[in-house]
Design a protein around this motif. Sequence first.
Motif, short mmCIF file in Angstrom:
data_model
loop_
_atom_site.label_atom_id
_atom_site.label_comp_id
_atom_site.label_asym_id
_atom_site.label_seq_id
_atom_site.Cartn_x
_atom_site.Cartn_y
_atom_site.Cartn_z
N HIS A 93 25.81 19.30 31.85
CA HIS A 93 27.26 19.35 31.71
C HIS A 93 27.68 20.49 30.79
CE1 HIS A 93 30.95 18.12 29.49
NE2 HIS A 93 31.38 17.75 30.68
N ARG A 100 29.40 24.12 31.97
CA ARG A 100 30.75 24.42 31.47
C ARG A 100 30.77 25.72 30.67
NH1 ARG A 100 34.85 20.91 30.28
NH2 ARG A 100 34.51 21.03 28.03
N THR A 116 34.70 24.58 35.21
CA THR A 116 35.63 23.63 34.60
C THR A 116 35.21 22.20 34.90
OG1 THR A 116 37.40 25.25 34.87
CG2 THR A 116 38.04 22.97 34.40
N ARG A 117 34.89 21.93 36.18
CA ARG A 117 34.34 20.63 36.57
C ARG A 117 32.93 20.87 37.08
NH1 ARG A 117 33.89 17.05 41.06
NH2 ARG A 117 34.22 14.87 40.46
N GLN A 131 28.91 14.63 37.83
CA GLN A 131 30.35 14.69 38.09
C GLN A 131 31.06 13.44 37.57
OE1 GLN A 131 31.69 16.24 41.89
NE2 GLN A 131 29.63 16.99 42.35
N ALA A 161 31.32 13.94 33.82
CA ALA A 161 32.34 14.94 33.50
C ALA A 161 33.73 14.36 33.65
CB ALA A 161 32.17 16.17 34.39
N ASP A 162 33.96 13.60 34.72
CA ASP A 162 35.28 13.01 34.95
C ASP A 162 35.62 11.97 33.89
OD1 ASP A 162 35.56 14.60 37.16
OD2 ASP A 162 35.07 13.02 38.61
N ARG A 166 36.31 13.77 30.57
CA ARG A 166 37.60 14.45 30.64
C ARG A 166 38.75 13.44 30.53
NH1 ARG A 166 41.18 15.82 34.81
NH2 ARG A 166 42.31 17.79 34.49
#
Length: 395
Positions: free
Chosen positions: A169, A173, A178-179, A292, A295-296, A299
Amino acid sequence: MLGPSGHPLTDEQADAVRRRTGALLLAANAGSGKTSVLVERFARTVVEDGVAPDRILAITFTEKAAGELRDRVRRRLLRDNERELAARVEGAWISTIHAACLRILRTHAATAGLDPDFAILDEATSRSLRADAWRTALTQVCDQLGDAAVDVIAAYGVDITGEEVSRLHDELRSGGQTRPSLPPLPSADAPDAFPLKRACAAAAAELATAADTKTVLEARAALARCEERLDDPVGEDGPPPGWFDDLGFARRGKAVTTEACNAYRDALAAYAAGWRDRRAAALLPVFDALLQAYADAYRAAKRARAAVDFDDLELLCRDLLREHAAIRARYAGRFERIMVDEFQDSSPLQVELFSLLGGASDELVTVGDEFQSIYRFRHADVEVFRRAPGRTRGA
């Protein structure tokens, strides 16, 4: 030419100060006076070239270095009784890249999708949010992918898998995603064992007539193990753990460093790599899903707190400048000169930011020393220094 302290500059330093137009990379060793060169360049750019202090972007590696550069520029201007210009240095863009990004995002918070009063996460809070994000991602992906995800977690362990997902991650980044997500891999067929069998047989035949030294005996034993294992069928998942561990042998003496022995080593390495690639292709969808989801979740946790981390400062600023031409033009038009110190510790994402802020023009000056790239800070890449245009020994 006198420097900011009133002492004469060397010929190289003076040349670096005089060359104030065009791209320039100064390869400056520690103790070579690079800060004096930057101060003198800044002062002469303001006084002799008529560039306002707030139209120069000067990026340093640390807040301490930024404060020192600002103070020395101010004192240098006061030495020439340029009091008004010295006073304007206080508002100049002399800062770290994170501070510059923060300043831009504060100005355009709504456009960047941020709360105007957004905060910067401290390390302790970030660690806590990351831990929560990993637990959320783990539950979500196990529910979605079932046995495939459970098998990966069981094989590597919850903690090790979480550490690897967090590392990926951060690395992706810092590289500009960004994602973050993993690139797709082509499906890998099971590697052909025949080249290894052939190489093993050739090496064994050659060593059969070699003197019975300790190294030769060890090599024969390794080759015998390899022949025996290759006689057993390998399943779709490949050899079991440890299958390759004792099949190599030392490179000591002429008898075991022949063309046949080296060909065996190469074939063994290729066979092992083939199975690694096949396993990686099978594991990739699970790791990508975990990445993912993590990351979500991370965020979302930051947004719930109206907060960002340091990587967000660079990414969101980059996205803002990429996606909004008017804002990008505003800053590209604002900065007539850009100076970047410790350039060897810049990441590809930071180099993109310098370009978006106007550094793609011919007025980008970078200073650094590839041999001082010891920080590896936030995935810095010394290759961006080696590829930079206008390279010279300037300090």
